[in-house]
Design a protein around this motif. Structure first.
Motif, PDB file in Angstrom:
ATOM      1  N   ASP A  66      -8.979   0.381   4.586  1.00 37.49           N
ATOM      2  CA  ASP A  66      -9.301   0.822   3.238  1.00 37.49           C
ATOM      3  C   ASP A  66     -10.767   1.245   3.255  1.00 37.49           C
ATOM      4  OD1 ASP A  66      -9.949   1.090   0.583  1.00 37.49           O
ATOM      5  OD2 ASP A  66      -8.920  -0.735  -0.058  1.00 37.49           O
TER       6      ASP A  66
ATOM      7  N   ASP B  20       0.824  -1.202   0.000  1.00 39.78           N
ATOM      8  CA  ASP B  20       0.000   0.000   0.000  1.00 39.78           C
ATOM      9  C   ASP B  20       0.863   1.260   0.000  1.00 39.78           C
ATOM     10  OD1 ASP B  20      -2.124  -1.632   0.109  1.00 39.78           O
ATOM     11  OD2 ASP B  20      -2.727  -1.148   2.157  1.00 39.78           O
TER      12      ASP B  20
ATOM     13  N   SER C 292      -3.308  -3.539   6.648  1.00 39.95           N
ATOM     14  CA  SER C 292      -3.325  -2.985   5.305  1.00 39.95           C
ATOM     15  C   SER C 292      -4.538  -3.490   4.511  1.00 39.95           C
ATOM     16  CB  SER C 292      -1.990  -3.279   4.616  1.00 39.95           C
ATOM     17  OG  SER C 292      -2.167  -3.988   3.451  1.00 39.95           O
ATOM     18  N   THR C 293      -4.984  -4.715   4.804  1.00 38.65           N
ATOM     19  CA  THR C 293      -6.191  -5.218   4.134  1.00 38.65           C
ATOM     20  C   THR C 293      -7.418  -4.422   4.562  1.00 38.65           C
ATOM     21  OG1 THR C 293      -5.303  -7.451   3.989  1.00 38.65           O
ATOM     22  CG2 THR C 293      -7.690  -7.236   3.857  1.00 38.65           C
TER      23      THR C 293
HETATM   24 NA    NA Z   1      -5.256  -2.244   1.071  1.00 35.10          NA
END
Ligand code: NA
Ligand code: NA
Lengths: 351, 449, 172
Positions: free
Chosen positions: B61, A67, B57-58
């Motif tokens: 969002d 990311d 990080s998943t």
């Molecule tokens: Na992400």
């Protein structure tokens, strides 16, 4: 984070291959066809040439590897070797680099690029941030000046009052200062949100970005808000990887980096030129806020001082970074004859 | 690609399949296999960092807030007995047709699909109640199994659909367009299944005529009690329509972005649940709904996290790029490549549910097929449609297993035999979508024109 | 701690975490509705909705892990194992328990590292509110720890049940 899981990991660890070849994994949030990626592709080609294929770059576009907000840490901990670091994602890891996001400091993207580079050489506080993160600054990539696209005409700064404007980062604070309602959404959502009236306009984008998001053909009013260069990005490399390279490779990386400001501006101008032609074909009306209103806006927003205060609280000598940034801008502005794309487009100088 | 990369790829794939075979969590299998792959290619530091940073990080969002919200909306709608309402209404309206009760079950699945995106949930909800009604109406258990399992696949095409959202997330296609694009093919599939039901029921009747009156929902030979027609719950049916209109309408009329619209759908479902529940039970029904929604959400995000680690390994290995280049270099006709890619999806349904399948397959297939000039939105619907077919194709399909869990007396053999006519219908639908892409792209492009 | 005691602790914490996630989920719904409503009616958004929602999502996404595990919601492929003898299934169950414990330790340790790093660096979100990320990362750490405790406890219970049946068969 360091544990060893079996010996198998050690043999194949890191980017160094057989007989002094390096494959560097580059992580970016940009798409393969964006002007920013094209600038880095040119850098990679030059590096490959200068090292006779000894250093090659494997590109991972659009956050397909990591990311955007993890780019710095990923290039430190070995998930990537090279990374594009956007200033809007750098608040926690390269805080001092975000000085270049301050609005109303310069309208010249070339000057902003040079300042990003010179600060690394001339300001200790700025440089220490990179050293602490275990990454080395290579070169900056230009983004350009902020534009303001709207559904209805905006002739003065006061016309922004009460309008919902898609924004992000420090630009949201700039919008708040004049009573606009900043709305956070991803750039991909702008087009439809504008069409359906979810928002009245957008900012925190530069001319060169407009075609990518389908905005060049649909923006009715495009205004230069006078905010100037509002964001940018840089490419960094893992320091250990860099140090493990032979001298001639390191020199090749530096030499290619020296050419990259010019290349970056060239790619940005090309993208802006496309957008400009589309905007004109679509009959977009151009405008700019009067200088006295912009000066008044800058004073009201007072963002630079709150930036300094925020980071002084965290123990940074942020004042010195801001002062050096302003000094370098003053020195570089007379030396540059670069004209920013929006101004050029409005004057009819399509490149 | 180096030898090391090839070895790593083989190790990772074999390890992944082995972990699946010993009944390890699918999400953790993806994570563990990916982890070992990263160790082989980049060393243990990078591997540990990848795994440790992946959960945040998943989930960090904003566009993914739509996942728990759609799940919540679906759970609330079920608990407010809205699917049952749709089923009952359809039973009444359709009872005179051959296979009328099976058609009602199909309508129930389609309506249920309008508020949830989960095949498995649709099958689990419809299986028992539909099968009893269909068998009572004089049709065979094979028809019941077929229509319920196939009906379950409707959930992912008719919006809102988490699977379509996830396709948009991993391929960067416009999520609003994807949701609208699912409507046409979803309705076409309903139509094709309905025709299949009528054909199968007519043939059944010809082979073994049912005593007059039975098919109309009257008296079963062995059962003296008259089957009272279900009490109509028109309000429930109306509420189902309201949820659909709120979640799609707020997007269409420019009130909200697709991400935000999911909150309105969930809000509407919550209010409806409160209206349809007596105040003393408010707290417990909300509590049950949110706990169920949160559990399903966690399951989905664990899968996505595992897929994230696996995808990082794939990106690092360069396997996807190599695969794309190899396919492009082979210089096959575009539609042949499309056909091959879609057929390759079918075996995946042996191991995985729709969400896992899209998370693994879409990042691989999308670049190849877009490279051939196919429209990304159209592809999304086609890939999702075929991925769902994989859930009902013999010898192993998730929906069939879930059905056999709810209706053990059916037996897997009979279930699959019952499904076969619906697979034929699916093949016809896929062929139509390929021949007439407008069925998919008409609505999204109308909306943006 | 005995496996029974372990699974009781896991059950209670799973329920508490699940309910917390549910409350966050309802908060997310209300926040978005308020934000969109404010924007549409008065051109006044709730400042930082995206910042807050994103961190809420991290918590919602994983707090339900343990309760999903105990309710048997997690996806796995059962059909191959069903054909094996009981003895082989005991072995597989033991393998799964060991793997779960291994990957659990690694992940929980890694998440702790990520949490400390976020605290050290004063990590914040990148949008207007610049919220600290450590609370969300703390929730991650706790959620995964509870999940792996629940998963291992459940696997051990299954292993015991299988072995009990095996012994009974042998005694017959
Ligand atoms: Na992400
Ligand atoms: Na759906």
């Amino acid at each position: 984070a360091a544990v060893t899981i079996g010996a198998a990991g050690l043999a194949a660890c890191g980017p160094a291959g057989e007989d002094d070849t390096f494959v560097l994994h580059y992580t970016t949030y940009s798409s393969p066809t964006s002007d920013q990626s094209k600038a880095v592709q040119r850098w990679a080609e030059e590096v490959e040439q200068r090292t006779d294929g000894g250093v090659t770059v494997r590109f991972h576009y659009s956050e397909s590897l990591v990311d955007a907000d993890e780019a710095v840490r990923a290039s430190q901990d070995g998930r990537a070797d090279l990374a594009q670091v956007g200033s809007i994602y750098a608040a926690s890891d390269l805080s001092m680099f975000t000085v270049i996001e301050l609005p109303f400091e310069t309208n010249n993207p070339e000057v902003q690029m040079t300042a990003i580079m010179r600060l690394y050489e001339e300001n200790q506080t700025y440089r220490e941030d990179f050293e602490r993160q275990g990454v080395r600054f290579l070169f900056p990539i230009p983004l350009g000046n902020a534009v303001l696209g709207t559904n209805r005409p905006v002739e003065s700064v006061d016309d922004l009052r009460g309008r919902s404007i898609r924004s992000g980062g420090l630009m949201s604070e700039v919008m708040l200062a004049v009573g606009a309602n900043p709305v956070a959404m991803t750039a991909n959502d702008i087009y439809e949100s504008l069409e359906r009236g979810v928002v009245d306009g957008y900012t925190a984008l530069a001319v060169a970005n407009l075609s990518t998001f389908g905005l060049a053909k649909t923006t009715r009013y495009l205004t230069d808000p006078g905010v100037g260069a509002y964001s940018s990005s840089i490419v960094v490399v893992n320091e250990e990887v860099y140090q493990s390279m032979p001298d001639r490779y390191q020199q090749a990386l530096q030499a290619a980096s020296d050419n990259s400001i010019a290349n970056g501006l060239e790619e940005m101008d090309a993208a802006a030129g496309t957008a400009c032609a589309e905007l004109k074909a679509a009959g977009t009306e151009f405008g700019a806020f009067p200088e006295d209103q912009v000066a008044d806006w800058k004073e009201r927003a007072d963002i630079a001082e709150s930036w300094v205060a925020r980071y002084e609280q965290k123990g940074y000598d942020a004042r010195s970074v801001l002062e050096d940034y302003r000094r370098i801008i003053d020195e570089e502005t007379p030396r540059s004859d670069y004209r920013a794309p929006l101004a050029a487009c409005m004057k009819g100088e399509v490149r | 690609m180096t030898t090391m990369t090839l070895i790593a790829l083989v190790v990772v794939v074999v390890l992944f399949l082995t972990l699946l075979a010993i009944r390890f969590h699918v999400g953790l299998s993806l994570m563990l296999a990916g982890l070992v792959g990263v160790v082989l290619l980049r060393g243990s530091d990078a591997a540990v960092s990848t795994v440790s940073n992946q959960p945040f990080s998943t989930a960090a969002d904003y566009s993914l807030t739509i996942v728990p919200l759609f799940i919540l909306m679906g759970v609330l709608a079920v608990n407010a007995r809205l699917a049952q309402a749709g089923f009952d209404l359809a039973s009444r309206v359709l009872r005179k047709l051959p296979g009328g009760t099976a058609l009602a079950s199909l309508s129930g699945s389609a309506l249920f699909a309008a508020v949830t995106g989960s095949s498995v949930a649709t099958v689990a909800t419809m299986a028992r109640v539909s099968t009893d009604a269909i068998v009572k109406a004089g049709n065979g258990i094979r028809l019941a199994a077929g229509v319920v399992c196939a009906g379950g696949t409707l959930g992912v095409l008719i919006p809102p659909s988490i699977v379509l959202v996830l396709y948009g997330v991993v391929t960067d296609e416009n999520i609003g367009h994807l949701l609208l694009a699912g409507i046409g093919p979803g309705l076409l599939t309903v139509l094709a299944y309905a025709v299949t039901v009528v054909v199968v029921a007519t043939r059944e009747r010809r082979r073994a005529p049912v005593p007059a009156g039975t098919a109309g929902g009257a008296v079963d030979g062995s059962d003296r009690e008259p089957v009272t027609p279900p009490k109509l719950d028109l309000t429930g049916f109306g509420f189902l329509v309201v949820i659909f209109l709120v979640s799609i309408g707020t997007i269409y009329f420019g009130v909200a972005t697709p991400t935000e619209a999911a909150s309105f759908g969930a809000m509407a479902a919550l209010v409806i649940l409160l209206i349809r529940t007596r105040p003393p039970r408010w707290l417990s029904s909300i509590k049950n709904s949110i706990v169920e929604a949160v559990g399903l959400t966690a399951m989905t995000f664990l899968l996505m996290t595992g897929a994230g680690v696996f995808t990082y390994f794939l990106a690092l290995s360069g396997a996807s790029t190599a695969l794309v280049n190899a396919v492009l270099a082979a210089d096959l006709a575009p539609y042949l490549v499309l056909g091959l890619c879609l057929v390759l999806l079918l075996p995946l349904g042996m191991f995985l549910d729709g969400i896992s399948m899209i998370l693994i397959a879409a990042p691989l297939l999308h670049p190849i097929l877009v490279g051939y000039g196919f429209d990304g939105i159209w592809l999304g619907v086609l890939i999702v449609k075929v991925a769902e077919m994989a859930l009902i194709t013999p010898p192993v399909g998730m929906n069939a297993f879930v059905y056999s869990g709810s209706v053990p007396e059916a037996g897997l053999g009979r279930i699959f035999r019952g499904i076969v006519p619906f697979i034929v219908a699916d093949i016809v639908v896929v062929a139509l979508l390929v021949l007439l892409p407008d069925i998919v792209t008409f609505l999204p492009y109308l909306s943006s024109a | 701690m005995s496996a029974g005691r372990l699974s009781r602790v896991a059950r209670v914490s799973a329920t508490v975490f699940g309910l917390t996630a549910g409350v966050f989920l309802l908060a997310l719904v209300l926040l978005t509705v308020a934000d969109v409503g404010g924007r549409s009616l008065w051109n006044q958004s709730v400042l930082g909705t995206v910042d807050i929602s994103t961190l809420l999502l991290v918590a919602i996404a994983f707090l339900g892990l343990a309760s999903a595990e105990l309710d048997g919601r997690h996806v796995s492929v059962a059909m191959l194992e069903e054909r094996l003898s009981r003895k082989r299934r005991v072995v597989l169950s033991a393998v799964r328990a060991v793997l779960l414990a291994g990957i659990g330790l690694l992940l929980v340790w890694g998440l702790a590292d990520v949490l400390f790093s976020a605290v050290d660096r004063g990590e914040t979100t990148n949008d207007i509110l610049r919220l600290p990320t450590w609370p969300a990362k703390l929730v991650l750490f706790v959620s995964f720890a509870a999940f792996f405790v629940a998963a291992v406890a459940k696997e051990i219970q299954e292993l015991r049940a299988l072995r009990r049946n095996q012994d009974q068969e042998a005694n017959r």
